[in-house]
Scaffold this active site. Structure first.
Site, PDB file in Angstrom:
ATOM      1  CB  CYS A   4      -0.917   0.001   1.215  1.00  0.00           C
ATOM      2  SG  CYS A   4      -1.781   1.573   1.434  1.00  0.00           S
ATOM      3  CB  CYS A   7       0.912   1.329   4.405  1.00  0.00           C
ATOM      4  SG  CYS A   7      -0.703   0.880   5.083  1.00  0.00           S
ATOM      5  CG  ASP A  30      -2.780  14.751  -4.195  1.00  0.00           C
ATOM      6  OD1 ASP A  30      -3.751  14.091  -3.780  1.00  0.00           O
ATOM      7  OD2 ASP A  30      -2.247  14.556  -5.315  1.00  0.00           O
ATOM      8  CG  ASN A  87     -12.894  10.724  -4.042  1.00  0.00           C
ATOM      9  OD1 ASN A  87     -13.953  11.325  -4.151  1.00  0.00           O
ATOM     10  ND2 ASN A  87     -11.752  11.197  -4.525  1.00  0.00           N
ATOM     11  N   GLY A  93     -14.427   7.530  -7.792  1.00  0.00           N
ATOM     12  CA  GLY A  93     -13.121   7.775  -8.395  1.00  0.00           C
ATOM     13  C   GLY A  93     -11.968   7.444  -7.471  1.00  0.00           C
ATOM     14  CG  HIS A  98      -4.095   3.936   3.492  1.00  0.00           C
ATOM     15  ND1 HIS A  98      -3.128   3.187   4.147  1.00  0.00           N
ATOM     16  CD2 HIS A  98      -4.488   4.884   4.363  1.00  0.00           C
ATOM     17  CE1 HIS A  98      -2.956   3.677   5.376  1.00  0.00           C
ATOM     18  NE2 HIS A  98      -3.760   4.712   5.531  1.00  0.00           N
ATOM     19  CG  HIS A 100      -6.995   9.094   0.440  1.00  0.00           C
ATOM     20  ND1 HIS A 100      -7.140   7.800  -0.014  1.00  0.00           N
ATOM     21  CD2 HIS A 100      -7.369   9.887  -0.601  1.00  0.00           C
ATOM     22  CE1 HIS A 100      -7.570   7.821  -1.259  1.00  0.00           C
ATOM     23  NE2 HIS A 100      -7.723   9.074  -1.646  1.00  0.00           N
ATOM     24  CG  HIS A 102      -8.659  14.278  -1.684  1.00  0.00           C
ATOM     25  ND1 HIS A 102      -7.681  14.308  -2.654  1.00  0.00           N
ATOM     26  CD2 HIS A 102      -9.211  13.039  -1.759  1.00  0.00           C
ATOM     27  CE1 HIS A 102      -7.658  13.151  -3.292  1.00  0.00           C
ATOM     28  NE2 HIS A 102      -8.571  12.361  -2.763  1.00  0.00           N
TER      29      HIS A 102
HETATM   30  P1  5GP Z   1      -8.279   9.235  -4.727  1.00  0.00           P
HETATM   31  O1  5GP Z   1      -8.637   9.370  -6.170  1.00  0.00           O
HETATM   32  O2  5GP Z   1      -7.942   7.813  -4.354  1.00  0.00           O
HETATM   33  O3  5GP Z   1      -9.320   9.837  -3.803  1.00  0.00           O
HETATM   34  O4  5GP Z   1      -7.005  10.138  -4.500  1.00  0.00           O
HETATM   35  C1  5GP Z   1      -5.712   9.641  -4.467  1.00  0.00           C
HETATM   36  C2  5GP Z   1      -4.786  10.828  -4.433  1.00  0.00           C
HETATM   37  O5  5GP Z   1      -3.487  10.372  -4.079  1.00  0.00           O
HETATM   38  C3  5GP Z   1      -4.660  11.571  -5.759  1.00  0.00           C
HETATM   39  O6  5GP Z   1      -5.012  12.934  -5.578  1.00  0.00           O
HETATM   40  C4  5GP Z   1      -3.194  11.389  -6.128  1.00  0.00           C
HETATM   41  O7  5GP Z   1      -2.647  12.533  -6.755  1.00  0.00           O
HETATM   42  C5  5GP Z   1      -2.534  11.102  -4.791  1.00  0.00           C
HETATM   43  N1  5GP Z   1      -1.358  10.258  -4.872  1.00  0.00           N
HETATM   44  C6  5GP Z   1      -1.240   9.096  -5.559  1.00  0.00           C
HETATM   45  N2  5GP Z   1      -0.012   8.580  -5.389  1.00  0.00           N
HETATM   46  C7  5GP Z   1       0.659   9.439  -4.565  1.00  0.00           C
HETATM   47  C8  5GP Z   1       1.977   9.433  -4.029  1.00  0.00           C
HETATM   48  O8  5GP Z   1       2.798   8.549  -4.275  1.00  0.00           O
HETATM   49  N3  5GP Z   1       2.314  10.476  -3.228  1.00  0.00           N
HETATM   50  C9  5GP Z   1       1.430  11.483  -2.936  1.00  0.00           C
HETATM   51  N4  5GP Z   1       1.868  12.464  -2.139  1.00  0.00           N
HETATM   52  N5  5GP Z   1       0.188  11.509  -3.432  1.00  0.00           N
HETATM   53  C10 5GP Z   1      -0.211  10.498  -4.235  1.00  0.00           C
HETATM   54 ZN    ZN Z   2      -2.382   1.369   3.601  1.00  0.00          ZN
END
Ligand code: 5GP
Ligand code: ZN
Length: 114
Positions: A4, A7, A30, A87, A93, A98, A100, A102
């Site tokens: 993950c 993680c 992000d 989300n 989307g 994991h 999170h 925003h």
């Molecule tokens: P989701 O679409 O799952 O709600 O948002 C995932 C978010 O994680 C996206 O805004 C994406 O830009 C961010 N993200 C994905 N991989 C990484 C990473 O390796 N590092 C950071 N800091 N953000 C990430």
């Molecule tokens: Zn995780």
């Protein structure tokens, strides 16, 4: 969860710009910001999404919101406004599995979301 990405960020095995951390929660920028302020606030404990969070985690979920608010204040967007996005599963989307939150701010948001 070894595979993950969040993680691994929480464990500092993958670098990120960490803005806040304590024993339960960590917040980092992000990698692909969608607003001048775009942070992710996560629990260190792995849950794939809100759907997998069991009963008994109310305090943790509430703490994440208050951490997000504190960061919004520190980033200077508390008064101008900000959006917290959680989300959950495919139709939302959600890409990273994991939990999170925003934190988005620093520009005018539109509604309804896309
Ligand atoms: P989701 O679409 O799952 O709600 O948002 C995932 C978010 O994680 C996206 O805004 C994406 O830009 C961010 N993200 C994905 N991989 C990484 C990473 O390796 N590092 C950071 N800091 N953000 C990430
Ligand atoms: Zn995780």
């Amino acid at each position: 969860m070894d595979d993950c990405i969040f993680c691994q960020i929480a464990a500092k095995k993958i670098p990120s710009k960490i803005i806040y951390e304590d024993e339960e929660v960590i917040a980092f920028e992000d990698i692909k910001p969608q607003a001048p302020v775009h942070l992710l606030v996560i629990p260190r404990e792995h849950f794939s999404s809100l759907n997998q969070v069991p009963a008994g985690k109310e305090a943790l979920l509430g703490k994440i919101l208050l951490v997000a608010r504190k960061i919004a204040e520190e980033k200077g967007v508390a008064e101008s406004g900000y959006r917290i996005v959680l989300n959950t599963a495919a139709d939302s989307g959600q890409e990273v599995l994991h939990l999170h939150f925003h934190l988005l701010g620093g520009r005018r948001m539109t509604w309804p979301p896309g």
